[in-house]
Design a protein around this motif. Structure first.
Motif, PDB file in Angstrom:
ATOM      1  N   ASN A  99     -12.836  14.622  41.530  1.00 18.77           N
ATOM      2  CA  ASN A  99     -12.962  15.880  41.033  1.00 18.77           C
ATOM      3  C   ASN A  99     -12.572  15.764  39.362  1.00 18.77           C
ATOM      4  N   ARG A 100     -12.273  14.360  38.905  1.00 19.36           N
ATOM      5  CA  ARG A 100     -11.943  14.194  37.465  1.00 19.36           C
ATOM      6  C   ARG A 100     -10.660  14.998  36.937  1.00 19.36           C
ATOM      7  N   LYS A 101      -9.696  15.365  37.904  1.00 18.17           N
ATOM      8  CA  LYS A 101      -8.669  15.890  37.678  1.00 18.17           C
ATOM      9  C   LYS A 101      -7.668  15.267  36.572  1.00 18.17           C
ATOM     10  N   GLN A 102      -7.207  15.999  35.586  1.00 16.46           N
ATOM     11  CA  GLN A 102      -6.239  15.444  34.659  1.00 16.46           C
ATOM     12  C   GLN A 102      -4.881  15.403  35.063  1.00 16.46           C
ATOM     13  N   SER A 103      -4.573  14.442  35.991  1.00 19.60           N
ATOM     14  CA  SER A 103      -3.251  14.537  36.695  1.00 19.60           C
ATOM     15  C   SER A 103      -2.599  13.693  35.738  1.00 19.60           C
ATOM     16  N   LEU A 104      -1.123  13.537  35.893  1.00 29.54           N
ATOM     17  CA  LEU A 104      -0.304  12.886  34.997  1.00 29.54           C
ATOM     18  C   LEU A 104      -0.702  11.359  35.077  1.00 29.54           C
ATOM     19  N   PRO A 105      -0.778  10.737  36.040  1.00 24.99           N
ATOM     20  CA  PRO A 105      -1.043   9.239  35.835  1.00 24.99           C
ATOM     21  C   PRO A 105      -2.437   8.937  34.897  1.00 24.99           C
ATOM     22  N   VAL A 106      -3.391   9.956  35.353  1.00 24.58           N
ATOM     23  CA  VAL A 106      -4.747   9.718  34.404  1.00 24.58           C
ATOM     24  C   VAL A 106      -4.494   9.845  33.124  1.00 24.58           C
ATOM     25  N   VAL A 107      -3.810  10.996  32.733  1.00 26.01           N
ATOM     26  CA  VAL A 107      -3.697  11.299  31.347  1.00 26.01           C
ATOM     27  C   VAL A 107      -3.009  10.161  30.755  1.00 26.01           C
ATOM     28  N   ALA A 108      -1.800   9.571  31.335  1.00 29.74           N
ATOM     29  CA  ALA A 108      -1.021   8.481  30.800  1.00 29.74           C
ATOM     30  C   ALA A 108      -2.018   7.244  30.666  1.00 29.74           C
ATOM     31  N   ALA A 109      -2.878   6.913  31.530  1.00 32.55           N
ATOM     32  CA  ALA A 109      -3.803   5.885  31.453  1.00 32.55           C
ATOM     33  C   ALA A 109      -4.709   6.080  30.297  1.00 32.55           C
ATOM     34  N   LEU A 110      -5.173   7.332  30.329  1.00 28.55           N
ATOM     35  CA  LEU A 110      -6.307   7.590  29.002  1.00 28.55           C
ATOM     36  C   LEU A 110      -5.459   7.456  27.772  1.00 28.55           C
ATOM     37  N   GLU A 111      -4.214   7.716  27.741  1.00 31.68           N
ATOM     38  CA  GLU A 111      -3.552   7.604  26.370  1.00 31.68           C
ATOM     39  C   GLU A 111      -2.727   6.043  26.386  1.00 31.68           C
ATOM     40  N   SER A 112      -3.087   5.249  27.300  1.00 27.92           N
ATOM     41  CA  SER A 112      -2.493   3.858  27.268  1.00 27.92           C
ATOM     42  C   SER A 112      -2.943   2.970  26.085  1.00 27.92           C
ATOM     43  N   GLY A 113      -4.217   3.133  25.454  1.00 21.20           N
ATOM     44  CA  GLY A 113      -4.648   2.402  24.505  1.00 21.20           C
ATOM     45  C   GLY A 113      -5.190   0.818  24.945  1.00 21.20           C
ATOM     46  N   THR A 114      -5.399   0.709  26.296  1.00 22.48           N
ATOM     47  CA  THR A 114      -5.759  -0.403  26.925  1.00 22.48           C
ATOM     48  C   THR A 114      -7.381  -0.486  27.294  1.00 22.48           C
ATOM     49  N   PRO A 115      -7.891  -1.385  27.509  1.00 18.87           N
ATOM     50  CA  PRO A 115      -9.142  -1.597  27.641  1.00 18.87           C
ATOM     51  C   PRO A 115      -9.310  -0.713  29.110  1.00 18.87           C
ATOM     52  N   ALA A 116      -8.571  -0.651  29.942  1.00 15.15           N
ATOM     53  CA  ALA A 116      -8.732  -0.033  31.331  1.00 15.15           C
ATOM     54  C   ALA A 116      -8.679   1.379  31.142  1.00 15.15           C
ATOM     55  N   GLY A 117      -8.008   1.922  29.951  1.00 23.33           N
ATOM     56  CA  GLY A 117      -7.829   3.208  29.882  1.00 23.33           C
ATOM     57  C   GLY A 117      -9.196   3.730  28.917  1.00 23.33           C
ATOM     58  N   ASP A 118      -9.605   2.928  28.257  1.00 22.67           N
ATOM     59  CA  ASP A 118     -11.039   3.125  27.484  1.00 22.67           C
ATOM     60  C   ASP A 118     -12.090   3.315  28.444  1.00 22.67           C
ATOM     61  N   GLU A 119     -12.133   2.549  29.581  1.00 20.94           N
ATOM     62  CA  GLU A 119     -13.299   2.453  30.525  1.00 20.94           C
ATOM     63  C   GLU A 119     -13.034   3.548  31.548  1.00 20.94           C
ATOM     64  N   LEU A 120     -11.755   3.984  31.739  1.00 20.94           N
ATOM     65  CA  LEU A 120     -11.697   5.146  32.584  1.00 20.94           C
ATOM     66  C   LEU A 120     -12.046   6.591  31.833  1.00 20.94           C
ATOM     67  N   ALA A 121     -12.062   6.362  30.440  1.00 20.67           N
ATOM     68  CA  ALA A 121     -12.316   7.500  29.733  1.00 20.67           C
ATOM     69  C   ALA A 121     -13.941   7.821  29.621  1.00 20.67           C
ATOM     70  N   VAL A 122     -14.521   6.734  29.711  1.00 16.92           N
ATOM     71  CA  VAL A 122     -16.066   6.866  29.827  1.00 16.92           C
ATOM     72  C   VAL A 122     -16.621   7.440  31.313  1.00 16.92           C
ATOM     73  N   LEU A 123     -15.797   6.891  32.294  1.00 16.43           N
ATOM     74  CA  LEU A 123     -16.058   7.355  33.733  1.00 16.43           C
ATOM     75  C   LEU A 123     -15.746   9.153  33.605  1.00 16.43           C
ATOM     76  N   TYR A 124     -14.627   9.284  33.164  1.00 14.14           N
ATOM     77  CA  TYR A 124     -14.177  10.602  32.785  1.00 14.14           C
ATOM     78  C   TYR A 124     -15.207  11.790  32.112  1.00 14.14           C
ATOM     79  N   ARG A 125     -15.797  11.138  31.084  1.00 13.30           N
ATOM     80  CA  ARG A 125     -16.531  12.045  30.392  1.00 13.30           C
ATOM     81  C   ARG A 125     -17.944  12.413  31.102  1.00 13.30           C
ATOM     82  N   ARG A 126     -18.151  11.990  32.257  1.00 11.24           N
ATOM     83  CA  ARG A 126     -19.176  12.433  32.987  1.00 11.24           C
ATOM     84  C   ARG A 126     -19.108  13.831  33.640  1.00 11.24           C
ATOM     85  N   GLY A 127     -20.262  14.280  33.622  1.00  9.23           N
ATOM     86  CA  GLY A 127     -20.062  15.805  33.936  1.00  9.23           C
ATOM     87  C   GLY A 127     -19.976  16.159  35.444  1.00  9.23           C
TER      88      GLY A 127
END
Length: 351
Positions: free
Chosen positions: A259-287
């Motif tokens: 459900n692309r929920k903005q849970s705490l681990p997800v937000v921490a990953a998105l803010e991590s500045g890591t390649p994994a976080g960047d790839e996760l951001a691409v997945l989460y931008r899907r509608g």
């Protein structure tokens, strides 16, 4: 149970504490629900697992009732009796379930505690009204006991915080980016506020006959203990929302990620500045909700970004700070040990 009895008895394990609390709570909770208007009473009884959809007696899971247990233990922690805090225990459980009925409608959840949610059986409007009735019943239960006016304000403020947190959580679903600090503050309001109130109310009622100033300070410390445990509990719950066993959580694996929920681990990953976080951001931008393979990939990315470890460490730090608050409240030793064990159970949930 008297103060001397608490001191003489060894600490009980969390499962035994929760069973003790449930045995004290249930008759008063059922009485409060029975006082509701018939239409909302039947929905509430279904939600609690006491009745099936046709109104026949049932024995469904009504939840662990952690918040009432914290209320009753907090009363004992300041030298009072659990019975003195029973109206507050009923109030916090009714208020909590008000939020669950509304959450299920807002989130579109179709199951809770391994059975259909109330709105899927009775309709959204009826479930919302049943939640409203539970909230009114919460204040009626508290005001009908020996609680001072300040206790009614404590519960009212906690509910306002909870509602604000829920509103923020819903708004996050429409935002591409949510700062981690903002997400933590939201979780503190949505989950920590009512747990904090549960402890503060128990202490206030349990110590009603003692020095007012001293009890107020101990209630404040116990309230802070509950708030910190609540936020740590949310972190643990968010981890279960990604990696939890469906047989335990009642939800499919990776349900929050689908459900692309903005849970705490997800937000921490998105803010991590890591390649994994960047790839996760691409997945989460899907509608659309994520497919199974994408959800599994998202879980791996959250872990690769270090967010799973971060959430576990953050929960540990919050739990340690909560125990410092507990010690500062100068609790009855046996009760303190039970509160510590309950806090550990809530914040270390197979993550």
């Amino acid at each position: 149970m008297s103060v001397s009895s608490w001191n003489d008895a060894p600490p009980r394990p969390p499962a035994e504490v929760l069973a003790w609390s449930r045995a004290l709570l249930d008759p008063a909770l059922r009485a409060a629900v029975d006082d509701l208007p018939a239409a909302t009473r039947d929905i509430a009884a279904f939600h609690f697992g006491w009745r099936d959809a046709e109104g026949r007696p049932a024995s469904g899971d009504a939840g662990k009732a952690v918040r009432p247990a914290l209320t009753l233990l907090s009363a004992a922690a300041v030298g009072g009796t659990a019975a003195a805090a029973l109206p507050a225990a009923v109030a916090v459980e009714l208020a909590h379930n008000f939020s669950l009925l509304h959450d299920d409608v807002m989130d579109g959840d179709v199951t809770r505690r391994h059975r259909p949610t109330a709105w899927t059986v009775f309709g959204s409007n009826a479930a919302i009204l049943a939640g409203d009735a539970l909230l009114a019943g919460a204040f009626e239960a508290l005001a009908g006991g020996p609680a001072p006016a300040s206790s009614v304000r404590t519960l009212g403020r906690a509910v306002l915080e909870l509602v604000e947190g829920q509103g923020e959580d819903l708004s996050f679903e429409r935002r591409a980016e949510v700062p981690l600090a903002e997400c933590l503050a939201m979780a503190g309001r949505k989950t920590g506020a009512l747990l904090g109130a549960a402890c503060a109310l128990g202490a206030a009622l349990g110590g009603a006959d003692a020095n007012a100033e001293g009890i107020a300070l101990r209630a404040e410390r116990l309230g802070s203990f509950g708030e910190r445990v609540g936020l740590a509990f949310q972190l643990a719950d968010d981890l279960l929302g990604i990696w939890g066993d469906p047989d335990v959580t009642g939800k499919p694996v990776h349900s929050d990620l689908r459900n692309r929920k903005q849970s705490l681990p997800v937000v921490a990953a998105l803010e991590s500045g890591t390649p994994a976080g960047d790839e996760l951001a691409v997945l989460y931008r899907r509608g659309d909700p994520l497919a199974d393979t994408d959800a599994a990939r998202a879980a791996a990315l959250v872990e690769a970004a270090g967010a799973r470890e971060w959430a576990a460490r953050k929960a540990d730090a919050l739990c340690a700070a909560a125990l410092t608050d507990l010690d500062a409240a100068d609790p009855v030793p046996t009760v303190a040990a039970e509160l510590r064990a309950l806090a550990h159970m809530l914040t270390h949930r197979d993550h």
